[in-house]
Design a protein around this motif. Sequence first.
Motif, PDB file in Angstrom:
ATOM      1  N   THR A   1       6.334  -0.476   1.814  1.00 51.88           N
ATOM      2  CA  THR A   1       5.907   0.383   2.915  1.00 51.88           C
ATOM      3  C   THR A   1       4.776   1.293   2.457  1.00 51.88           C
ATOM      4  OG1 THR A   1       8.106   0.342   3.910  1.00 51.88           O
ATOM      5  CG2 THR A   1       6.630   2.122   4.591  1.00 51.88           C
TER       6      THR A   1
ATOM      7  N   SER B   1      -6.649   2.517   3.700  1.00 51.49           N
ATOM      8  CA  SER B   1      -6.413   3.124   5.007  1.00 51.49           C
ATOM      9  C   SER B   1      -5.240   2.490   5.746  1.00 51.49           C
ATOM     10  CB  SER B   1      -7.672   2.998   5.875  1.00 51.49           C
ATOM     11  OG  SER B   1      -7.974   1.628   6.122  1.00 51.49           O
TER      12      SER B   1
ATOM     13  N   THR C   1      -1.242  10.998  -4.475  1.00 54.12           N
ATOM     14  CA  THR C   1      -0.613   9.929  -3.699  1.00 54.12           C
ATOM     15  C   THR C   1       0.345   9.133  -4.579  1.00 54.12           C
ATOM     16  OG1 THR C   1      -2.607   9.721  -2.343  1.00 54.12           O
ATOM     17  CG2 THR C   1      -1.008   7.916  -2.256  1.00 54.12           C
TER      18      THR C   1
ATOM     19  N   THR D   1      -2.310   1.367  -4.271  1.00 51.95           N
ATOM     20  CA  THR D   1      -2.792   0.331  -3.359  1.00 51.95           C
ATOM     21  C   THR D   1      -2.865  -1.047  -4.011  1.00 51.95           C
ATOM     22  OG1 THR D   1      -5.082   0.902  -3.936  1.00 51.95           O
ATOM     23  CG2 THR D   1      -4.118   1.985  -1.991  1.00 51.95           C
TER      24      THR D   1
ATOM     25  N   ILE E   1      -1.531   1.400   6.929  1.00 53.33           N
ATOM     26  CA  ILE E   1      -0.223   2.047   7.062  1.00 53.33           C
ATOM     27  C   ILE E   1       0.748   1.026   7.647  1.00 53.33           C
ATOM     28  CG2 ILE E   1       1.105   3.855   8.211  1.00 53.33           C
ATOM     29  CD1 ILE E   1      -1.392   5.560   8.268  1.00 53.33           C
TER      30      ILE E   1
ATOM     31  N   GLN F   1       2.266   4.321   3.246  1.00 54.80           N
ATOM     32  CA  GLN F   1       2.251   5.504   4.114  1.00 54.80           C
ATOM     33  C   GLN F   1       0.913   6.232   4.010  1.00 54.80           C
ATOM     34  OE1 GLN F   1       5.659   7.720   2.806  1.00 54.80           O
ATOM     35  NE2 GLN F   1       7.093   6.416   3.888  1.00 54.80           N
TER      36      GLN F   1
END
Length: 683
Positions: free
Chosen positions: A681, A651, A555, A584, A653, A683
Amino acid sequence: MRPCLFAVSALALATTLASQNVLITSDQTIGPADTSITPSGSSQPVPLTSAQIVVNGATLTINGRHTVASLSIQAGGNVTHDPTFFWNYSTFGSDIVNGLSLTATGNVTVDAGGTINVNGRGDIAGQGLGQGSSGACGLAGANSASGGGYGGAGGASNVGLSNTGECFDGGHTHGSYEFPTDFGSGGGNPSQGGAGGGVIKIVAGGNLTIDGSITSNGESGSPASAASGGGSGGSIWLEGISIAISGTITATGGLGTDGAQSSGGSGGGGRIRIVTSQLTVAGSVSAVGGTENRAGGAGTVLLVENGLKTLNIDNAGTAAGTTGVATGGTTDFDEPVFVDSLNISGAARVSAKRLTQLRLRVTGDMFIEQGALVWVSGRGYLASQGSGGGDTGPCGLPGAVASAGGSHGGEGGRPCGLSAGTTYGSDTAPSAFGSGGGGSGSATYRGGEGGGAAEVIVGGTLFVDGSIHASGISSFRRAGGAGGSILLSASSVTGAGQVHARGGNGYSSLAATGGGGGGGRIAIYGTNNLTVVPSVAGGGVGPAGQTGSFFQDPTPFALPQPAGGGCAGSFGVPILSSSPTSPTSYVYTLSNIGTYPFAFLAFGFVNTAPYPIDLSLIGMSNCLLRHDIVVSETLIASGGQASYTLAVDPSAIGTVFSTGLISDIPGNPFGLVLSNAVSVTIQ
């Protein structure tokens, strides 16, 4: 109809008066406070603001800041400024203009054979923010000198004529890759070193056509009994509605020259900025370092087309400096780089100064071509320093000495049970510097320096056909330094290059034993199928250092984006920046907030209608609220800035908008000002 005819005639007359041809065929100077120019062969001055200047077969010297109607430089014509010229246009020194700063309301053209030339018009030898150094070095009676630095660091000076060993680091980088206005710095050796390049800033309200040349090159050192360093390239800043280049634009470093028993380093490249809505390049634009002896580092070329920023760092295939610890020959960034595309090529080495993390942020793609490097090896802790610094003590035969390798991700090699310090740092978000190997005496008996830290976050693809190195330095007589830190994130990482944070090698003999440095730490986000070759191996010899840590996650980080400007208060416009520390987690920094002890950070999710909302009606002049406010956090400020870490639900988005709010009673009647807005943003 008569009034209309009169209006048309008046307009034609005003146009005629507003634009007058001024032919310059003999040398002339426009001083910093001049408001007019006299055509050659005439006694009637013409206001500069209405002058359509044509330079033919002569040199027009323009000192300071001026506005003209247009400028055309024909074959044999030249425009320049006086050496090291600057002018203070304010009472308190807050509006200083270096060199030549020209605004043309119309077009600017440089015909084939025409030149804008400020070569060697910057800081003189041994002067400037990135001045080269010089002095006695090596063999008795030998003198050595390093190159001046600006966009690229100057080349280090050499011991002897065989380019072995280094006496003086090259001159440091300085100034801004975005807004270049500094003079190039002079090379080492005050009597023979080369001067740096000058400063050119030209803003055309129309088009800019360059069929000739625009140059701000550093001078080469003068051949003499003592070595001399080359001057660095200077500054070139060009803006126009369209810019067409079939000629050449250069800010090249000057060459270093040999003395009787030593060699001088070459100057680093300068800085170039080109801004336009339509760019055509059929010629060449370059800011390479000088190529003689220890080469200077590549300068910077920033191309801004329709608002998109492309930064090119290219040394034309000349390997700059050495792969050791000397500061000469690199392109150093001590502040974060934010661009849309980044190209590193031609054997350029991008780095940062010691104990400064290199931070590169690219919204699009980034290319590291074969032979080019992102290189922070040896930019960590000095010998024996850092929390994992190696120890030194007696070992083995009487008089024999042992040194432990530096530690970081892995423990350094420990001969005779010596301490190698502790391992430290993060596996998943590495940012620590490598510790130095044991041995802190003279250069001959010094432990290796630890590796530096590099953080490269790319919104598109990261192409690595060259190398990214944050390794520790090997020692000739003592212990190796520990590897540093590399954090990479991109939508994909590809290429056949190397990504290394290895420990430096130690040393072994009957008289001295040095352990290898421990490996560093590497974390790569955004791909499962690596084609690059990562390594966090410990350094070898007497005994070897342990392997460091390698972490991989598919990620990528989401790169924060600008979402609108702020409004000024009594300390100017507050600045909000954001940097991811994981996919994150984001650190927000609010700066330029003056002496206020508190600030606020507002978060929201909507920036569409009715946003932005004009807050002038409530006394917040020129302030726009860019998004809704769902939640706000109170920040404690210190030293004019405040920070906050946002942890995002894995989790989640969507897009998160943020703006800083600062209580500033003198700033406006409402007593509140806003920073720029930033979006992230997920995703």
